[in-house]
Design a protein around this motif. Structure first.
Motif, PDB file in Angstrom:
ATOM      1  N   SER A  21      14.831 -15.309  -2.654  1.00 18.84           N
ATOM      2  CA  SER A  21      13.634 -14.622  -3.133  1.00 18.84           C
ATOM      3  C   SER A  21      12.689 -14.374  -1.974  1.00 18.84           C
ATOM      4  N   VAL A  22      12.248 -13.134  -1.842  1.00 21.66           N
ATOM      5  CA  VAL A  22      11.331 -12.738  -0.777  1.00 21.66           C
ATOM      6  C   VAL A  22      10.012 -12.288  -1.401  1.00 21.66           C
ATOM      7  N   ALA A  23       8.928 -12.937  -1.000  1.00 17.98           N
ATOM      8  CA  ALA A  23       7.603 -12.569  -1.491  1.00 17.98           C
ATOM      9  C   ALA A  23       6.949 -11.610  -0.509  1.00 17.98           C
ATOM     10  N   GLU A  26       2.751  -6.927  -1.926  1.00 15.81           N
ATOM     11  CA  GLU A  26       2.694  -6.176  -3.188  1.00 15.81           C
ATOM     12  C   GLU A  26       3.561  -6.800  -4.271  1.00 15.81           C
ATOM     13  N   ARG A  27       4.289  -7.845  -3.936  1.00 16.65           N
ATOM     14  CA  ARG A  27       5.163  -8.492  -4.907  1.00 16.65           C
ATOM     15  C   ARG A  27       5.132 -10.007  -4.685  1.00 16.65           C
ATOM     16  N   PRO A  28       4.036 -10.662  -5.031  1.00 21.39           N
ATOM     17  CA  PRO A  28       3.921 -12.108  -4.802  1.00 21.39           C
ATOM     18  C   PRO A  28       4.725 -12.897  -5.828  1.00 21.39           C
ATOM     19  N   TRP A  29       4.962 -14.153  -5.538  1.00 23.90           N
ATOM     20  CA  TRP A  29       5.606 -15.042  -6.500  1.00 23.90           C
ATOM     21  C   TRP A  29       4.638 -15.309  -7.643  1.00 23.90           C
ATOM     22  N   ILE A  30       5.161 -15.470  -8.859  1.00 21.71           N
ATOM     23  CA  ILE A  30       4.289 -15.605 -10.026  1.00 21.71           C
ATOM     24  C   ILE A  30       4.260 -17.018 -10.586  1.00 21.71           C
ATOM     25  N   LEU A  35      11.908 -19.478  -7.676  1.00 19.93           N
ATOM     26  CA  LEU A  35      13.290 -19.199  -8.062  1.00 19.93           C
ATOM     27  C   LEU A  35      13.552 -19.469  -9.546  1.00 19.93           C
ATOM     28  N   GLU A  36      12.524 -19.895 -10.284  1.00 14.75           N
ATOM     29  CA  GLU A  36      12.726 -20.303 -11.679  1.00 14.75           C
ATOM     30  C   GLU A  36      13.314 -19.178 -12.530  1.00 14.75           C
ATOM     31  N   LEU A  41      18.039 -16.177 -14.960  1.00 14.00           N
ATOM     32  CA  LEU A  41      18.846 -14.967 -15.066  1.00 14.00           C
ATOM     33  C   LEU A  41      20.279 -15.223 -14.595  1.00 14.00           C
ATOM     34  N   ALA A  42      20.403 -15.895 -13.457  1.00 20.76           N
ATOM     35  CA  ALA A  42      21.730 -16.149 -12.902  1.00 20.76           C
ATOM     36  C   ALA A  42      22.569 -17.034 -13.838  1.00 20.76           C
ATOM     37  N   GLU A  43      21.948 -18.067 -14.394  1.00 18.18           N
ATOM     38  CA  GLU A  43      22.680 -18.951 -15.304  1.00 18.18           C
ATOM     39  C   GLU A  43      23.030 -18.243 -16.599  1.00 18.18           C
TER      40      GLU A  43
END
Length: 430
Positions: A21-23, A26-30, A35-36, A41-43
């Motif tokens: 995950s790259v922050a 314009e697209r910060p972590w929420i 990675l939550e 999604l991956a699981e």
């Protein structure tokens, strides 16, 4: 694997996945755990998550998205964990994916392809399968050189490799484009039929459940209507719209619809191809925006859903925020902050059936706000209008004079136009 094997029986190889995950500004972590959501999604897609990396950047590297140092760190992690796939929580260009795969020696997926893959495994109805296939093909068209030597990529097996199921090897863009046109033509018929179906219920009070995926919409619908809808604690557990009758005391019945959940940065191709499914939301009189109030990212989820609602033309529709899962809230002060920021909100626990009476009262209040107190003067022989008012209005006074009848009643404002005729006089009272 047999090409005609039922999709419900398709098993997913538990590929060992590394998350990235790259922050960006314009697209910060929420959330505190960047990675939550990607892990969920991956699981849901069937991956066995064995590691993850995060990075903050001011900009992206055109060729590989991440810098040389982080790419080396990612490569070391892939080898150490014997990973099969790297999943980015960002959207990558075809060139970036190609370069990353060459550098890492494993398959690389971006956020959109992962979500499309989940939708492919969740599609049950013929309509949903058409919608997902169209979204996948439109996403894949500019990536044909990387993704396909054949369309058999969509014959099943492995994350990013599943879909509606083309069995003929193919790499010709012209044929892919033709398939896209065919799917759009089929979906146009579905959309027209769906629009007509929804329009036929125009005179009904319709309420639509919307919200972030896994917010508890289906559980809430079961609690309110007594329905027995499929509920699973996974993202995008259902893609099809379900509508049930919801009886409100001292009001009557409304039609309550539950549809596909939204997510942050939902791929545009999906929103476009699911136009027919979202028709219920566009035509609803009231939206119940269901939020997982126990999530630290609840406010960001609200913003993400509002963004999708705006994209499908529902940004200004009357909306009641339903703060669900209050039984799981660890810090009550956070719930109070949500209630303060959102005036039209009701806290509930659909699972424990708490707060449902307050929710019903709030729904009735918001539906009533769209009612008019009207005086209607109609010829006594106009049976159509009189029957219409008897069925759809709350008539509290009638006066007979000569060959006309004057009625005073409460009725939905949107139905006033259905009784407009040259010999019918309508006056909306204060």
């Amino acid at each position: 694997m047999s090409a005609d094997r039922p999709r419900d029986e398709l098993t997913v190889h538990l590929e060992r996945a590394i998350l990235m995950s790259v922050a960006l500004p314009e697209r910060p972590w929420i959330s505190e755990d960047p990675l939550e959501e990607l892990r969920g999604l991956a699981e849901t897609a069937g991956a066995n998550v064995v590691g993850g990396l995060m990075q903050r950047r001011h900009d992206v590297i055109p060729g590989t998205y991440i810098g040389k140092g982080k790419l080396e760190e990612l490569n070391d992690l892939v080898k150490a964990e014997d990973a099969d796939v790297v999943i980015f929580d960002n959207d990558l260009t075809p060139g970036q994916i190609r370069n990353l795969e060459k550098a890492l020696g494993v398959k690389v997926l971006d956020r959109s392809e992962l979500i499309l893959d989940i939708f492919a495994t969740r599609a049950r109805s013929a309509e949903a399968r058409l919608q997902v296939e169209l979204a996948q093909l439109e996403y894949s068209l500019p990536r044909l050189r990387r993704m396909w030597t054949h369309l058999s990529r969509y014959s099943g097996g492995g994350i990013g490799l599943r879909g509606p199921g083309e069995t003929q090897l193919e790499e010709d863009r012209r044929l892919v484009g033709k398939r896209i046109r065919d799917l759009k033509a089929k979906l146009a018929v579905v959309q027209a039929r769906k629009a007509q179906e929804v329009k036929s219920r125009f005179e009904e009070h319709t309420v639509s459940l919307v919200g972030y995926t896994n917010a508890g919409k289906s559980t809430l619908m079961n609690a309110l209507t007594g329905a027995d809808l499929y509920v699973e604690d996974k993202l995008f557990s259902t893609l099809d719209t379900r509508t049930r009758q919801w009886r409100l005391a001292d009001w009557g019945k409304v039609l309550l619809s539950d549809t596909v959940g939204f997510i942050r940065e939902l791929p545009h191709h999906l929103v476009a191809s699911f136009k027919a499914t979202l028709e219920e939301t566009r035509q609803a009189r009231l939206l119940l925006h269901v939020v997982d109030a126990s999530s630290p990212a609840a406010e960001e989820h609200i913003k993400a859903v509002n963004a999708v609602l705006k994209e499908i033309g529902c940004g200004d529709k009357p909306t009641l925020l339903v703060l669900n899962k209050v039984d799981r809230v660890q810090d009550v002060s956070l719930l109070h902050v949500l209630e303060k920021h959102h005036r039209h909100s009701v806290p509930v626990s659909a699972f424990k059936k708490q707060g449902l009476d307050e929710l019903r009262a709030a729904v009735i209040e918001m539906l009533s706000a769209d009612f008019a107190n009207a005086e209607i003067d109609v010829p006594a022989g106009n049976g159509r209008v009189l029957a219409y008012l008897a069925a759809h209005a709350d008539v509290y006074r009638q006066e007979f004079h000569d060959n006309r009848i004057t009625l005073r009643c409460y009725m939905p404002r949107y139905l006033v136009r259905h009784i407009q005729e040259p010999d019918v006089k309508i006056k909306v009272l204060e």
